[in-house]
Structures are given as structure tokens and as C-alpha cells.
Design a protein around this motif. Structure first.
Motif, short mmCIF file in Angstrom:
data_model
loop_
_atom_site.label_atom_id
_atom_site.label_comp_id
_atom_site.label_asym_id
_atom_site.label_seq_id
_atom_site.Cartn_x
_atom_site.Cartn_y
_atom_site.Cartn_z
N ALA A 81 8.31 6.30 4.04
CA ALA A 81 7.07 5.60 4.41
C ALA A 81 7.05 4.18 3.85
O ALA A 81 6.67 3.24 4.54
N ILE A 82 7.48 4.02 2.61
CA ILE A 82 7.51 2.70 1.99
C ILE A 82 8.49 1.78 2.72
O ILE A 82 8.18 0.61 2.97
N ARG A 83 9.65 2.32 3.09
CA ARG A 83 10.61 1.51 3.88
C ARG A 83 9.98 1.06 5.19
O ARG A 83 10.14 -0.09 5.61
N SER A 84 9.26 1.96 5.83
CA SER A 84 8.62 1.62 7.11
C SER A 84 7.59 0.51 6.93
O SER A 84 7.57 -0.45 7.69
N ILE A 85 6.78 0.64 5.91
CA ILE A 85 5.69 -0.32 5.71
C ILE A 85 6.20 -1.65 5.15
O ILE A 85 5.85 -2.73 5.65
N VAL A 86 7.03 -1.59 4.13
CA VAL A 86 7.46 -2.81 3.44
C VAL A 86 8.62 -3.48 4.17
O VAL A 86 8.57 -4.67 4.47
N ASP A 87 9.67 -2.71 4.45
CA ASP A 87 10.88 -3.31 5.03
C ASP A 87 10.73 -3.64 6.52
O ASP A 87 11.24 -4.64 6.99
N ARG A 88 10.04 -2.76 7.26
CA ARG A 88 9.88 -2.98 8.70
C ARG A 88 8.49 -3.51 9.06
O ARG A 88 8.18 -3.70 10.22
N MET A 89 7.67 -3.72 8.05
CA MET A 89 6.32 -4.29 8.20
C MET A 89 5.48 -3.57 9.25
O MET A 89 4.83 -4.19 10.08
N THR A 90 5.50 -2.24 9.19
CA THR A 90 4.71 -1.44 10.12
C THR A 90 3.22 -1.64 9.83
O THR A 90 2.78 -1.47 8.70
N TRP A 91 2.49 -2.03 10.87
CA TRP A 91 1.05 -2.24 10.73
C TRP A 91 0.38 -2.00 12.07
O TRP A 91 0.93 -2.45 13.08
N PRO A 92 -0.71 -1.32 12.12
CA PRO A 92 -1.40 -0.68 11.01
C PRO A 92 -0.58 0.50 10.49
O PRO A 92 0.31 1.01 11.17
N ILE A 93 -0.89 0.91 9.28
CA ILE A 93 -0.14 1.99 8.65
C ILE A 93 -0.52 3.31 9.32
O ILE A 93 -1.68 3.69 9.32
N PRO A 94 0.47 4.01 9.89
CA PRO A 94 0.20 5.30 10.54
C PRO A 94 -0.29 6.35 9.53
O PRO A 94 0.02 6.29 8.34
N ALA A 95 -1.03 7.33 10.03
CA ALA A 95 -1.62 8.37 9.19
C ALA A 95 -0.57 9.11 8.36
O ALA A 95 -0.79 9.40 7.18
N LYS A 96 0.57 9.45 8.95
CA LYS A 96 1.62 10.20 8.22
C LYS A 96 2.13 9.40 7.03
O LYS A 96 2.30 9.94 5.93
N GLU A 97 2.36 8.11 7.21
CA GLU A 97 2.82 7.26 6.11
C GLU A 97 1.75 7.15 5.03
O GLU A 97 2.05 7.20 3.84
N ARG A 98 0.50 7.03 5.43
CA ARG A 98 -0.60 6.99 4.45
C ARG A 98 -0.63 8.27 3.62
O ARG A 98 -0.76 8.24 2.40
N GLU A 99 -0.50 9.39 4.31
CA GLU A 99 -0.52 10.69 3.64
C GLU A 99 0.66 10.84 2.68
O GLU A 99 0.49 11.28 1.54
N ASP A 100 1.85 10.44 3.11
CA ASP A 100 3.04 10.56 2.26
C ASP A 100 2.94 9.68 1.02
O ASP A 100 3.30 10.10 -0.09
N ILE A 101 2.45 8.46 1.18
CA ILE A 101 2.31 7.56 0.04
C ILE A 101 1.19 8.03 -0.89
O ILE A 101 1.32 7.98 -2.11
N ALA A 102 0.10 8.53 -0.33
CA ALA A 102 -1.00 9.04 -1.17
C ALA A 102 -0.54 10.24 -1.99
O ALA A 102 -0.86 10.34 -3.18
N GLY A 103 0.22 11.12 -1.38
CA GLY A 103 0.74 12.28 -2.12
C GLY A 103 1.67 11.85 -3.23
O GLY A 103 1.62 12.35 -4.35
N TRP A 104 2.54 10.88 -2.94
CA TRP A 104 3.47 10.37 -3.94
C TRP A 104 2.72 9.66 -5.07
O TRP A 104 3.02 9.85 -6.24
N ALA A 105 1.72 8.83 -4.73
CA ALA A 105 0.95 8.11 -5.75
C ALA A 105 0.23 9.09 -6.66
O ALA A 105 0.18 8.91 -7.89
#
Length: 123
Positions: A81-105
Motif C-alpha cells: 500500500a505504501i509503495r502504491s501511495i508514495v512511489d506511484r502517487m495513487t490518489w485518492p487513496i483506495p479503501a484497501k490501502e487505507r485499511e492496510d496502512i491503518a492496520g500496520w500503523a
């Protein structure tokens, strides 16, 4: 639980994929001892490692590193998810990526050493 595979004994309290994002091209971070007077380089593979931190003794006396394996699942999803958001600049952040980062945080908040007296270090 009677596996013959070798236990993971060098446990990171902060996952390596996250640490790597702050390392230089040689995979080194700068360790700063508080109050900030002493600094020394440390490799990502050695940073935040505590021996046997996640090795658990089961009721039958055997040891397991299943906690480390479970953390690996959460960390792998977050790293993707971080690679998608940071490296590929995915925006808006999809729900799955939000969930994965929230769980990790949340895991990061709960997983690290809580102070010298909170966790036994004699294992």
C-alpha cells in the motif's frame, strides 16, 4: 507446533521495509543515542532488532515465532500500500490501502518495547 524449521530469533520492532525508506543507498541509518550526543551508522538489518522479542513459549514448553509470521502478513500488505501511495502517487487513496496502512500503523503502536521493565529480556 512441532516444526523443525529454525525460529526467527532476530526480531525487528520496526519492520525492515519501513526502515529501508529512511536508509541511504548502502542500507544504513543513523542511530542517535539520546540526548543526541552520540551518533553511529547502523544497517537496516540490525536496526531495532531485539533477540527473541516475539518468540513465545507455549504451554507444552516449545517455542514459536508465529507472532513474527503474523506481523509479516500485516507488514507485507502495508508495504504494498505504501509503495502504491508514495512511489506511484495513487490518489485518492483506495479503501484497501487505507485499511492496510491503518492496520500496520496500529501494529506499530502496539508492538515495540514499552520500556526496560515492561518486557523480559533474559530469554
Amino acid at each position: 507446533m512441532g516444526s523443525s524449521r529454525k525460529l526467527k530469533r532476530r526480531n525487528h520492532t520496526v519492520n525492515r521495509s519501513y526502515l529501508q525508506r529512511f536508509a541511504d543507498s548502502d542500507g544504513l541509518l543513523m542511530r542517535v543515542e539520546l540526548p543526541g550526543d552520540k551518533r553511529m551508522p547502523v544497517s537496516v538489518t540490525d536496526a531495532t532488532v531485539i533477540k527473541n522479542f516475539y518468540v513465545v513459549k507455549l504451554p507444552d514448553g516449545t517455542e514459536t515465532d508465529m507472532v513474527e509470521d503474523a506481523f509479516g502478513i500485516v507488514e507485507a500488505a502495508a508495504a504494498k500500500a505504501i509503495r502504491s501511495i508514495v512511489d506511484r502517487m495513487t490518489w485518492p487513496i483506495p479503501a484497501k490501502e487505507r485499511e492496510d496502512i491503518a492496520g500496520w500503523a496500529s501494529l506499530q503502536y502496539l508492538r515495540g518495547p514499552m520500556g526496560s521493565s515492561a518486557w523480559p529480556r533474559d530469554r
